[in-house]
Design a protein around this motif. Structure first.
Motif, mmCIF file in Angstrom:
data_model
loop_
_atom_site.group_PDB
_atom_site.id
_atom_site.type_symbol
_atom_site.label_atom_id
_atom_site.label_comp_id
_atom_site.label_asym_id
_atom_site.label_seq_id
_atom_site.Cartn_x
_atom_site.Cartn_y
_atom_site.Cartn_z
ATOM 1 N N GLU A 1 49.758 87.368 30.892
ATOM 2 C CA GLU A 1 48.558 86.538 30.723
ATOM 3 C C GLU A 1 48.800 85.085 31.115
ATOM 4 O O GLU A 1 47.865 84.362 31.450
ATOM 5 C CB GLU A 1 48.112 86.577 29.254
ATOM 6 N N ASP A 2 50.061 84.674 31.050
ATOM 7 C CA ASP A 2 50.392 83.283 31.419
ATOM 8 C C ASP A 2 50.569 83.122 32.926
ATOM 9 O O ASP A 2 50.936 82.048 33.386
ATOM 10 C CB ASP A 2 51.663 82.828 30.682
ATOM 11 N N HIS B 1 40.609 71.258 28.949
ATOM 12 C CA HIS B 1 40.552 72.215 27.855
ATOM 13 C C HIS B 1 39.428 71.879 26.872
ATOM 14 O O HIS B 1 38.652 72.739 26.467
ATOM 15 C CB HIS B 1 41.901 72.265 27.132
ATOM 16 N N ARG C 1 40.353 86.809 39.786
ATOM 17 C CA ARG C 1 39.625 85.777 39.045
ATOM 18 C C ARG C 1 40.298 84.409 39.070
ATOM 19 O O ARG C 1 39.714 83.421 38.617
ATOM 20 C CB ARG C 1 39.498 86.208 37.576
ATOM 21 N N ILE D 1 42.871 78.586 36.394
ATOM 22 C CA ILE D 1 42.012 79.283 35.433
ATOM 23 C C ILE D 1 41.661 80.663 35.981
ATOM 24 O O ILE D 1 41.889 80.952 37.149
ATOM 25 C CB ILE D 1 40.713 78.485 35.155
ATOM 26 N N GLU D 2 41.115 81.513 35.111
ATOM 27 C CA GLU D 2 40.477 82.748 35.561
ATOM 28 C C GLU D 2 38.995 82.604 35.277
ATOM 29 O O GLU D 2 38.620 82.162 34.188
ATOM 30 C CB GLU D 2 41.043 83.955 34.823
ATOM 31 N N ARG E 1 39.101 81.921 31.414
ATOM 32 C CA ARG E 1 40.384 81.934 30.703
ATOM 33 C C ARG E 1 41.163 80.722 31.180
ATOM 34 O O ARG E 1 41.398 80.546 32.376
ATOM 35 C CB ARG E 1 41.173 83.200 31.034
ATOM 36 N N ILE F 1 44.158 89.806 37.809
ATOM 37 C CA ILE F 1 44.212 88.357 37.561
ATOM 38 C C ILE F 1 43.899 87.593 38.843
ATOM 39 O O ILE F 1 43.131 86.629 38.838
ATOM 40 C CB ILE F 1 45.599 87.948 37.000
ATOM 41 N N CYS G 1 36.801 74.927 26.863
ATOM 42 C CA CYS G 1 37.333 76.005 26.017
ATOM 43 C C CYS G 1 36.228 76.841 25.356
ATOM 44 O O CYS G 1 36.484 77.951 24.913
ATOM 45 C CB CYS G 1 38.322 75.463 24.986
#
Ligand SMILES: *Cc1c(COP(=O)(O)O)cnc(C)c1O
Length: 377
Positions: free
Chosen positions: A113-114, A267, A347, A298-299, A277, A344, A271
Motif C-alpha cells: 500500500e505504501d 494532506h 490509479r 496519490i491514488e 488514497r 495501484i 484527507c
C-alpha cells in the motif's frame, strides 16, 4: 482566492533548480572553472565527504548518474550472468536495466500500500539463482528495511538499494542508502538535491568495494597509481556538478522540511476525499519512517478525468514511468504476474511537489481536485 481564477501550477519548474540558490551556485562554479578544476578535483572529493557524513556512511563515490551507479555496484559485487535480482516493478526502468546490463535477470515483485517493495511477496520468488534484493526507496520513503534485511539474511542474499529518490529519508533512524552493501543517489535536476545536469553517487561502508568503484568509474585506473587494475569505464561525477551540489548541500535539510510542510498541506486539504488514497502524512509516520516527499504520489478514482480537469485548470501532474511498471513495457518481454502493482498503477499519479510551490498554489491544486469530485455526476 476564488476557485474560478485559473492559475498556472506546472508540475515542476526546472529553472528553479538553478535560480533558487543562484548566487551560491554561480560562485561555486566560477571558482572551480577559473581554477581549471574539471575532472575529479577537490569539489568531487569534498562533496563525496559531505555526502558520506550526511548519510552516516564510511565511503561515497561520485558517479556520472544513478543508473551507472547501480550498474557499477552490481558489477563490483559480481552480480551478472545467470543471476537473478528481486526488485519492485513500480520503479524506474533504470533499476532493472542495471541488472540486465550486467547479464543478470530482474525478477519483479509486488508493491504494498505504501507503493514500495512488499517484503511478504519475496520468498516464493527466490530461486537458487537469486543473488540480491534491491528495493527502490520510492518517493522519498524507505521500505520496511528490517523485514527486508531479515529475508536477505535468511537466504544469504545481497541487499542493495536504489535510493535514487530517497536522499535524507530514514527508517528507524538510519539513512536510505546505508542498509545494504551499497546504495545509490541521483542528482538529476528534479531530484530533491538536483544539479544542473546528470550526477549520481554511491554510498557504502565497504572500503574494498569503494576502492573498486573508484577504479571502475575511471577506466579501471587505480586512483593512487594510475595503474589499470580492471576493465572500467568513464562514469565520474562531473567536477562542476559537484561544485553545484556543494553549493546547495547546506540547504538540503531545509529543503526536506519544506517538502514535508507541503505534504502536510496536501494532506490537510485532501484527507476527507474518499476518492483518493494519500501517502502517509508526516504526522502519521509510525515513528520508524522519516519521509522526504521526493514525490507526492496519490491514488485517484477516475484518474484520467481528474488529470484532464487539472490540466484545464493549469495544474501539471505526472504519471511516474509513464504509468507503466517495469514488467508492462511490452518491448522488453518480461513476464510477471503482479495484479496488485497493476491495480495501484492504474490509479497512481503525482501532484506537484517541489520547493518552488507556495502554500497558496497547493491550496489551489486541492481546490481543483475537490471541485472535480464534487461535480454533479
Ligand atoms: C531518477 C532515478 C534513477 C536514475 O537516476 P539517474 O541519475 O537519472 O540515472 C534510478 N532509479 C530511480 C528510482 C529514480 O527515480
Amino acid at each position: 482566492m476564488k476557485a474560478t481564477d485559473t492559475r498556472n501550477v506546472p508540475f515542476f519548474r526546472y529553472s528553479h533548480v538553478f535560480l533558487q540558490r543562484r548566487d551560491e551556485v554561480v560562485r561555486g562554479v566560477l571558482a572551480a572553472a577559473e581554477s581549471g578544476a574539471f575532472i575529479l578535483q577537490s569539489e568531487v572529493r569534498r562533496f563525496e565527504e559531505w555526502l558520506a557524513e550526511y548519510c552516516g556512511a564510511d565511503h561515497c563515490v561520485g558517479v556520472g548518474n544513478a543508473t551507472d551507479g547501480l550498474e557499477l555496484i552490481l558489477q563490483a559485487m559480481g552480480v551478472g550472468a545467470g543471476d537473478e535480482v528481486l526488485l519492485p516493478s513500480h520503479t524506474f526502468i533504470a533499476s532493472a536495466a542495471a541488472v540486465v546490463r550486467n547479464g543478470g535477470t530482474p525478477v519483479l515483485a509486488e508493491i504494498g500500500e505504501d507503493h514500495l517493495l512488499d517484503w511478504t511477496d519475496l520468498e516464493h520468488r527466490i530461486t537458487s539463482r537469486t543473488k540480491a534484493i534491491m528495493p527502490t526507496q520510492l518517493n522519498g520513503r524507505s521500505a520496511e528495511m528490517d523485514r527486508l534485511e531479515d529475508v536477505t539474511t535468511r537466504h544469504g542474499l545481497l541487499l542493495l538499494e536504489d535510493s535514487a529518490q530517497a536522499l535524507g529519508s530514514r527508517f528507524r533512524g538510519r539513512m536510505a542508502g546505508t542498509f545494504g552493501a551499497a546504495g545509490v543517489f541521483s542528482f538529476y535536476p528534479a531530484k530533491t538535491l538536483g544539479c544542473l545536469g546528470d550526477g549520481g553517487a554511491i554510498v557504502t561502508d565497504d572500503e574494498a568495494l569503494a576502492d573498486e568503484l573508484r577504479s571502475l568509474r575511471d577506466h579501471g585506473r587505480n586512483p593512487a597509481t594510475g595503474d589499470i587494475s580492471c576493465w572500467g569505464r568513464n562514469s565520474r561525477l562531473d567536477n562542476l556538478q559537484a561544485a553545484v551540489l556543494l553549493a546547495k548541500a547546506e540547504w538540503l535539510d531545509e529543503e526536506i522540511q519544506r517538502r514535508r510542510e507541503l505534504a502536510r498541506c496536501y494532506h490537510r486539504n485532501l484527507c476527507h476525499r474518499p476518492e483518493l488514497r494519500l501517502p502517509p502524512a508526516p504526522a502519521q509516520e509510525d515513528g520508524h519512517h522519516f519521509d522526504t516527499f521526493q514525490n507526492y504520489e496519490i491514488e485517484a478514482v477516475d484518474r484520467e478525468e481528474l488529470r484532464r480537469h487539472l490540466a484545464e485548470s493549469g495544474v501539471g501532474t505526472l504519471l511516474q514511468w509513464g504509468g507503466k511498471g517495469v514488467h508492462q513495457h511490452e518491448a522488453l518481454q518480461l513476464v510477471a504476474k503482479l495484479p496488485r502493482t497493476e491495480a495501484i498503477l492504474e490509479r497512481a499519479m503525482l501532484l506537484p511537489m517541489n520547493t518552488s510551490l507556495s502554500d497558496d498554489e497547493v491550496d489551489y491544486v486541492c481546490e481543483q481536485i475537490d471541485g472535480f469530485y464534487a461535480r454533479v455526476p
